[in-house]
Design an enzyme around this catalytic site. Sequence first.
Site, PDB file in Angstrom:
ATOM      1  N   ASP A   1       0.898 -29.421  -6.618  1.00  0.00           N
ATOM      2  CA  ASP A   1       1.767 -29.292  -5.451  1.00  0.00           C
ATOM      3  C   ASP A   1       0.861 -29.109  -4.232  1.00  0.00           C
ATOM      4  O   ASP A   1      -0.324 -28.790  -4.375  1.00  0.00           O
ATOM      5  CB  ASP A   1       2.686 -28.086  -5.630  1.00  0.00           C
ATOM      6  CG  ASP A   1       3.482 -27.762  -4.382  1.00  0.00           C
ATOM      7  OD1 ASP A   1       4.103 -28.676  -3.819  1.00  0.00           O
ATOM      8  OD2 ASP A   1       3.457 -26.591  -3.957  1.00  0.00           O
TER       9      ASP A   1
ATOM     10  N   CYS B   1       0.838  -1.192   0.000  1.00  0.00           N
ATOM     11  CA  CYS B   1       0.000   0.000   0.000  1.00  0.00           C
ATOM     12  C   CYS B   1       0.877   1.247   0.000  1.00  0.00           C
ATOM     13  O   CYS B   1       2.102   1.177   0.090  1.00  0.00           O
ATOM     14  CB  CYS B   1      -0.925   0.012   1.218  1.00  0.00           C
ATOM     15  SG  CYS B   1      -0.049   0.113   2.793  1.00  0.00           S
TER      16      CYS B   1
ATOM     17  N   ASP C   1       3.720 -23.694  -6.925  1.00  0.00           N
ATOM     18  CA  ASP C   1       4.047 -22.312  -6.553  1.00  0.00           C
ATOM     19  C   ASP C   1       5.465 -22.102  -6.051  1.00  0.00           C
ATOM     20  O   ASP C   1       5.880 -20.964  -5.850  1.00  0.00           O
ATOM     21  CB  ASP C   1       3.093 -21.834  -5.457  1.00  0.00           C
ATOM     22  CG  ASP C   1       3.463 -22.390  -4.093  1.00  0.00           C
ATOM     23  OD1 ASP C   1       3.739 -23.608  -4.001  1.00  0.00           O
ATOM     24  OD2 ASP C   1       3.488 -21.614  -3.129  1.00  0.00           O
TER      25      ASP C   1
ATOM     26  N   CYS D   1       3.169   1.669   3.001  1.00  0.00           N
ATOM     27  CA  CYS D   1       4.419   0.914   2.930  1.00  0.00           C
ATOM     28  C   CYS D   1       5.469   1.692   2.141  1.00  0.00           C
ATOM     29  O   CYS D   1       6.642   1.748   2.521  1.00  0.00           O
ATOM     30  CB  CYS D   1       4.175  -0.443   2.275  1.00  0.00           C
ATOM     31  SG  CYS D   1       3.127  -1.561   3.230  1.00  0.00           S
TER      32      CYS D   1
ATOM     33  N   ASP E   1       8.977 -26.526  -7.556  1.00  0.00           N
ATOM     34  CA  ASP E   1       8.016 -26.859  -8.610  1.00  0.00           C
ATOM     35  C   ASP E   1       8.427 -26.323  -9.977  1.00  0.00           C
ATOM     36  O   ASP E   1       7.813 -26.677 -10.984  1.00  0.00           O
ATOM     37  CB  ASP E   1       6.631 -26.284  -8.267  1.00  0.00           C
ATOM     38  CG  ASP E   1       6.102 -26.786  -6.941  1.00  0.00           C
ATOM     39  OD1 ASP E   1       6.243 -27.994  -6.679  1.00  0.00           O
ATOM     40  OD2 ASP E   1       5.556 -25.978  -6.173  1.00  0.00           O
TER      41      ASP E   1
END
Length: 725
Positions: free
Chosen positions: A444, A41, A624, A44, A628
């Site tokens: 996965d 945001c 992810d 941040c 993988d």
Amino acid sequence: MTAQLRQTAAACPACVAAPAQVAEPAEQEVRIALSLPGIHCQACIANVERALNAVPGVDSARVNLTLKRAMIEAAPDMQTASLIEVLEQAGYEAHELDPGALSATQTDQAGRDLLMRLAVAGFASMNVMLLSVSVWSGASDATRDLFHWISAAIALPAIAFSGQPFFVNAWSALRVRRLNMDVPIVLAILLALATSLWETSLSGEHAYFDAALTLTFFLLAGRYLDHRTRAVACSAAEELAALEVHRAIRLTEAGEVQVAVAELTPGDLVLVRPGGRMPVDGEITEGRSELDRSLLTGETLPVYAEPGLAVSAGEVNLTGPLTVRVTAVGQETSLHRMADLVAIAESGRSRYSSLADSAAKLYAPGVHILSALSFLGWYVYSGDLRVALNIAAAVLIITCPCALGLAVPAVTTAASGRLFRKGMLIKHATALERLAEIDTVVFDKTGTLTAGTPELVNLADIPLRKAQIALALAQASSHPLSVSIAAAVGKAGMTPAKLTDIEEVPGFGTQGMFEGQQVRLGRAAWVGAKPGAQTAAWLAIGTEAPLAFLFHDALRPGAVEAMKALQQAGKDVLLMSGDTQPAVAALADRLGIKTWQAEALPEDKARRVRDLTDQGNKVLMVGDGLNDTAALAAAHVSISPASALDAARVASDIVLLGHDLSPLADACTIAVKATRRIRENFRIATVYNLIAVPLAVAGLATPLIAALAMSVSSITVSLNALRLR
């Protein structure tokens, strides 16, 4: 110093997006790039920029929220490690990356270039068409010639600019003595222009500048649609290599020395502080801690680290300092070998031939032969070079692969838009065609079917007093189970008990004193409990029997629905994970998956996908993590969640933008429909050619009529594609 110093570092492994355009720094400055995966945001951005700009020696710091990257210009003696420390103190994760391994992708200059050329062709086409209407309305003699010359003045520079992509590609093909789709396109455009100039110079009635421009406009429209379907992404293999730490702390007799990882040799001792990433493969010789291996192996929980344990480059040290004896550096590390697996798998998948590519192999030579035969036949029959050229131009234009060029990108764009509204982003031009063919789906576990974070399940069975003690101990630790306990107990409205002398024991847990008794929260063996099959953190209070806080990995929304829908559609569903057998077996049972494999290494996953492919299966891989990426690249088509590590997202063809997995089955259905539409478009283009080509060969279609007929076929193909919406 005459050369500018440049230094690029990144603060996390999730840095793969195209870099922001940054002005050249002043002489004697360094440029540092920090990737910030935790920012989400405007607040941040403000916090990060404020923290970085407050560091002495930093001239400027700018944050790009879209790229999640900070670009810093600083004094030449600025150390990246000090900036990373500042960010960590501000609450933002930081990891250093090797700048040489990051492949900076170009901004979408090609897309803007095509759009500009399309606009020029469209504007010129409309103006020339207005002049042509005047000629058709009865303008003659000097007026007609004037309009033709004005049309030529507009068309020639417009086509020279707008048609450049076709000219360049055609010349590149002819230089190596081969044909591609752009060769007949260029011949049609040039022949239409040459015929028009000849007619104009002889005060002829007909000129076809409008046909040449219309042809160029529709072909550019198809090229731009095709460009829109292609993702601008760098190699996943390069992204894996980017996770390699390029500096390490070597322990010598003189003390600690920071050196480049390339200078390390097997047998050296390196110090890895808490929060640091392993720079090498090695063996722990001193210290106790916990290792986060989730990115490499998919293990949900940290692994206890003690002397004698083998470690791999890329693993994260969590709690205590570790001394590691180097066993492999650079290209010999397991992380680099994983990158090699991905590179091999990517090159294999790139050999997939799309429907459009297959059609193009036959189309280009056929068009040239037909046009040449038409020219020769009419020249022999009539003896009139002008008639023969007009008919040859008409044949080339009417058979121009505009409809064929639009057949795939028009459908892909429509299907991509529909999937995007469902929360899926298509990255690869042939992904939909491949997705329509899949019969096997490999999932996965951690981070894909599950949220990847432990969830406390027995809080209701925990007495209030013990829950409050556990909360006090959990708040003093960053261990994932402690974080989960703190979140769950705090959410229930409980307050922590008042403890003293709280300390975290690396690799074991947290302990303190409560009302004169020692209390501990951590591993079963540490508190004197017998471990069970389910993931648990144990609480011991004095001499009381230890109490288990039980956890399971929370499912992603839509996981159950996605499994049922895929199985009902006749797909074989498999689960492969690097996690432990009990955890994988429990998840497979919850989701109704009959075939599963636990403790699978990255090469095991890639090998299983290749074996399934060799058996004739079309595999969809959904994953992810780093472990993988090789399997994602080796699969017939692949999907990764938006929360995945960037290396996994780059290796995949489709990105799941939300947390819900239910769109997976819809994507397969839409892909089948899209492929059906593509084949329908090819049939439309074929029927059009079967009708139009004989008319052109017979001399019944002028180049202008041919251009209009070609436009009608292109519009028909586009309207058919829109049915997918």
